[in-house]
Design a protein around this motif. Structure first.
Motif, PDB file in Angstrom:
ATOM      1  N   MET A  53      19.464 -15.023  32.270  1.00 30.15           N
ATOM      2  CA  MET A  53      20.104 -15.412  33.526  1.00 30.15           C
ATOM      3  C   MET A  53      21.535 -14.894  33.552  1.00 30.15           C
ATOM      4  O   MET A  53      22.307 -15.100  32.614  1.00 30.15           O
ATOM      5  N   PHE A  54      21.855 -14.178  34.625  1.00 28.00           N
ATOM      6  CA  PHE A  54      23.216 -13.684  34.833  1.00 28.00           C
ATOM      7  C   PHE A  54      23.854 -14.485  35.965  1.00 28.00           C
ATOM      8  O   PHE A  54      23.251 -14.643  37.030  1.00 28.00           O
ATOM      9  N   ALA A  55      25.059 -14.984  35.724  1.00 29.30           N
ATOM     10  CA  ALA A  55      25.781 -15.726  36.752  1.00 29.30           C
ATOM     11  C   ALA A  55      26.934 -14.862  37.253  1.00 29.30           C
ATOM     12  O   ALA A  55      27.683 -14.285  36.454  1.00 29.30           O
ATOM     13  N   ILE A  56      27.074 -14.785  38.566  1.00 31.31           N
ATOM     14  CA  ILE A  56      28.120 -13.987  39.193  1.00 31.31           C
ATOM     15  C   ILE A  56      29.028 -14.920  39.972  1.00 31.31           C
ATOM     16  O   ILE A  56      28.619 -15.502  40.986  1.00 31.31           O
ATOM     17  N   VAL A  57      30.254 -15.100  39.501  1.00 34.24           N
ATOM     18  CA  VAL A  57      31.229 -15.934  40.201  1.00 34.24           C
ATOM     19  C   VAL A  57      31.904 -15.075  41.278  1.00 34.24           C
ATOM     20  O   VAL A  57      32.361 -13.973  41.012  1.00 34.24           O
ATOM     21  N   GLY A  58      31.945 -15.595  42.507  1.00 37.08           N
ATOM     22  CA  GLY A  58      32.463 -14.799  43.615  1.00 37.08           C
ATOM     23  C   GLY A  58      31.454 -13.764  44.066  1.00 37.08           C
ATOM     24  O   GLY A  58      31.815 -12.635  44.421  1.00 37.08           O
ATOM     25  N   ALA A  59      30.196 -14.145  44.069  1.00 42.19           N
ATOM     26  CA  ALA A  59      29.113 -13.187  44.307  1.00 42.19           C
ATOM     27  C   ALA A  59      29.075 -12.645  45.727  1.00 42.19           C
ATOM     28  O   ALA A  59      28.462 -11.601  45.974  1.00 42.19           O
ATOM     29  N   ALA A  60      29.696 -13.333  46.684  1.00 37.87           N
ATOM     30  CA  ALA A  60      29.655 -12.867  48.067  1.00 37.87           C
ATOM     31  C   ALA A  60      30.652 -11.744  48.343  1.00 37.87           C
ATOM     32  O   ALA A  60      30.594 -11.118  49.403  1.00 37.87           O
ATOM     33  N   GLY A  61      31.563 -11.480  47.412  1.00 37.45           N
ATOM     34  CA  GLY A  61      32.497 -10.375  47.580  1.00 37.45           C
ATOM     35  C   GLY A  61      31.812  -9.033  47.366  1.00 37.45           C
ATOM     36  O   GLY A  61      30.676  -8.956  46.904  1.00 37.45           O
ATOM     37  N   LYS A  62      32.519  -7.956  47.688  1.00 41.04           N
ATOM     38  CA  LYS A  62      31.924  -6.616  47.586  1.00 41.04           C
ATOM     39  C   LYS A  62      31.495  -6.287  46.160  1.00 41.04           C
ATOM     40  O   LYS A  62      30.409  -5.744  45.937  1.00 41.04           O
ATOM     41  N   VAL A  63      32.344  -6.594  45.182  1.00 37.06           N
ATOM     42  CA  VAL A  63      32.001  -6.299  43.792  1.00 37.06           C
ATOM     43  C   VAL A  63      30.837  -7.174  43.342  1.00 37.06           C
ATOM     44  O   VAL A  63      29.868  -6.691  42.750  1.00 37.06           O
ATOM     45  N   GLY A  64      30.924  -8.468  43.622  1.00 37.47           N
ATOM     46  CA  GLY A  64      29.876  -9.386  43.200  1.00 37.47           C
ATOM     47  C   GLY A  64      28.527  -9.057  43.800  1.00 37.47           C
ATOM     48  O   GLY A  64      27.503  -9.096  43.110  1.00 37.47           O
ATOM     49  N   THR A  65      28.509  -8.709  45.079  1.00 34.59           N
ATOM     50  CA  THR A  65      27.253  -8.351  45.736  1.00 34.59           C
ATOM     51  C   THR A  65      26.648  -7.104  45.102  1.00 34.59           C
ATOM     52  O   THR A  65      25.438  -7.020  44.867  1.00 34.59           O
ATOM     53  N   SER A  66      27.497  -6.127  44.806  1.00 36.30           N
ATOM     54  CA  SER A  66      27.010  -4.902  44.167  1.00 36.30           C
ATOM     55  C   SER A  66      26.416  -5.199  42.792  1.00 36.30           C
ATOM     56  O   SER A  66      25.328  -4.708  42.456  1.00 36.30           O
ATOM     57  N   THR A  67      27.113  -6.007  41.992  1.00 34.08           N
ATOM     58  CA  THR A  67      26.604  -6.379  40.673  1.00 34.08           C
ATOM     59  C   THR A  67      25.260  -7.076  40.793  1.00 34.08           C
ATOM     60  O   THR A  67      24.307  -6.757  40.058  1.00 34.08           O
ATOM     61  N   ALA A  68      25.172  -8.032  41.715  1.00 34.24           N
ATOM     62  CA  ALA A  68      23.932  -8.788  41.894  1.00 34.24           C
ATOM     63  C   ALA A  68      22.782  -7.875  42.298  1.00 34.24           C
ATOM     64  O   ALA A  68      21.647  -8.013  41.801  1.00 34.24           O
ATOM     65  N   MET A  69      23.031  -6.921  43.178  1.00 35.68           N
ATOM     66  CA  MET A  69      21.978  -6.010  43.634  1.00 35.68           C
ATOM     67  C   MET A  69      21.447  -5.164  42.481  1.00 35.68           C
ATOM     68  O   MET A  69      20.236  -4.983  42.340  1.00 35.68           O
ATOM     69  N   VAL A  70      22.346  -4.648  41.643  1.00 30.69           N
ATOM     70  CA  VAL A  70      21.911  -3.832  40.512  1.00 30.69           C
ATOM     71  C   VAL A  70      21.050  -4.655  39.554  1.00 30.69           C
ATOM     72  O   VAL A  70      19.985  -4.205  39.099  1.00 30.69           O
ATOM     73  N   LEU A  71      21.486  -5.859  39.257  1.00 26.78           N
ATOM     74  CA  LEU A  71      20.739  -6.708  38.329  1.00 26.78           C
ATOM     75  C   LEU A  71      19.385  -7.107  38.901  1.00 26.78           C
ATOM     76  O   LEU A  71      18.370  -7.111  38.187  1.00 26.78           O
ATOM     77  N   ARG A  72      19.346  -7.427  40.177  1.00 28.05           N
ATOM     78  CA  ARG A  72      18.074  -7.816  40.796  1.00 28.05           C
ATOM     79  C   ARG A  72      17.105  -6.629  40.869  1.00 28.05           C
ATOM     80  O   ARG A  72      15.908  -6.783  40.652  1.00 28.05           O
ATOM     81  N   GLN A  73      17.635  -5.446  41.157  1.00 30.21           N
ATOM     82  CA  GLN A  73      16.778  -4.252  41.198  1.00 30.21           C
ATOM     83  C   GLN A  73      16.154  -3.969  39.835  1.00 30.21           C
ATOM     84  O   GLN A  73      15.065  -3.392  39.748  1.00 30.21           O
ATOM     85  N   ALA A  74      16.855  -4.386  38.781  1.00 35.18           N
ATOM     86  CA  ALA A  74      16.320  -4.222  37.419  1.00 35.18           C
ATOM     87  C   ALA A  74      15.417  -5.383  37.023  1.00 35.18           C
ATOM     88  O   ALA A  74      14.903  -5.410  35.898  1.00 35.18           O
ATOM     89  N   GLY A  75      15.231  -6.347  37.906  1.00 41.92           N
ATOM     90  CA  GLY A  75      14.317  -7.450  37.656  1.00 41.92           C
ATOM     91  C   GLY A  75      14.912  -8.650  36.954  1.00 41.92           C
ATOM     92  O   GLY A  75      14.184  -9.547  36.519  1.00 41.92           O
ATOM     93  N   HIS A  76      16.236  -8.698  36.857  1.00 41.63           N
ATOM     94  CA  HIS A  76      16.876  -9.811  36.151  1.00 41.63           C
ATOM     95  C   HIS A  76      17.103 -11.000  37.085  1.00 41.63           C
ATOM     96  O   HIS A  76      17.428 -10.812  38.264  1.00 41.63           O
ATOM     97  N   PRO A  77      16.995 -12.228  36.579  1.00 42.13           N
ATOM     98  CA  PRO A  77      17.366 -13.395  37.385  1.00 42.13           C
ATOM     99  C   PRO A  77      18.882 -13.469  37.536  1.00 42.13           C
ATOM    100  O   PRO A  77      19.623 -13.249  36.572  1.00 42.13           O
TER     101      PRO A  77
END
Length: 291
Positions: free
Chosen positions: A1-25
């Motif tokens: 499980m990866f937690a992204i603090v401030g996930a709605a920002g541009k950087v956080g959203t980008s990080t979340a998208m990459v991790l989700r595309q790789a299949g990570h929670p």
């Protein structure tokens, strides 16, 4: 499980998208759930927590293997330094309680400079406070974001001129797209070989740009010539106070003074360098209002 603090920002959203595309929670931690739609759409778990409330933050990151943290400045804060220090203290307390296996902390170019140079000095304190927590960490220092020119695009479109605090207009400075920074951070969050201590990574774009380069790119996107102009130094504080609080404006004045002295840069001969691939014109393209 990866937690992204401030996930709605541009950087956080980008990080979340990459991790989700790789299949990570991914657990997306946001202050305002109304902004979490895109994160929810890609399958993130959404949790609400304000950066300045350590109890809520602790609950949000508990159980995460690795956590990305960021301290976004709120330009309207009456005392921005105090506001950011409150957020930093809250993050440090939450990390101390939750004890994730890895932290990737987004910091700032210039954070290595010992004298007070405005915003980078706040991140120097951020890095120092994180060292008090016995958790393996990556300090990811970022160059100025290309998207930071967004507030000046309407001015450029209306007047044909682009005011710049970067002096001289020909001076090239490091910059990176927020999207590329998120990609780099997502890779670091999955770094398997960091078991203790601290690693420093410094990130910027594929090349350096000047204010003249920014004006040229905007002109190409808008379809009319745009000329960069130096905003006179005595006008900086008053001009910045039109879009930010006086304390924020002062911090930015100090920042751009340091920029123009060449101090806001990667720390020489330190850590690992990473380079994004997004060109300036491509980072600016989504920021141009639709006709």
């Amino acid at each position: 499980m990866f937690a992204i603090v401030g996930a709605a920002g541009k950087v956080g959203t980008s990080t979340a998208m990459v991790l989700r595309q790789a299949g990570h929670p991914v657990r997306a931690i946001v202050r305002d759930v109304a902004k979490a739609g895109p994160l929810q759409a890609i399958g993130c778990e959404i949790l609400q927590a304000d950066l300045q409330y350590p109890d809520a933050l602790t609950q949000a990151i508990t159980g995460a293997t690795a956590v990305q943290i960021i301290v976004p400045p709120i330009p309207t804060a009456q005392d921005i330094v105090d506001d950011m220090h409150t957020s930093i203290n809250s993050l440090v307390e939450a990390l101390s309680r939750a004890q994730p296996q890895l932290v990737v902390a987004i910091s700032d170019y210039g954070a290595h400079v010992e004298q007070d140079i405005g915003m980078p000095s706040v991140f120097r304190n951020f890095e120092a406070r994180l060292r008090e927590v016995p958790i393996p960490r990556v300090i990811l220092r970022s160059a100025e974001h290309m998207e930071g020119w967004a507030p000046l695009i309407p001015v450029a479109m209306a007047t044909g001129t682009l005011p710049s605090l970067h002096h001289p207009l020909t001076a090239r400075f490091p910059t990176i797209s927020a999207h590329d920074l998120g990609i780099i951070s997502a890779d670091l969050l999955r770094r398997p070989n960091l078991t203790d201590g601290e690693q420093l990574v410094q990130a910027e774009g594929p090349r350096r740009y000047s204010a003249n380069d920014v004006a040229m790119a905007l002109g190409a996107l808008i379809g009319k010539p745009i000329a960069a102009v130096e905003l006179p130094r005595p006008a900086w504080q008053e001009t910045l106070e039109k879009i930010a609080s006086p304390s924020t404006a002062s911090l930015l004045v100090d920042l751009y003074d340091a920029h123009n002295r060449g101090q806001v840069d990667a720390e020489p001969n330190a850590g690992e360098m990473r380079y994004g691939t997004t060109a300036l014109i491509d980072a600016l393209r989504p920021l141009i209002p639709a006709a």
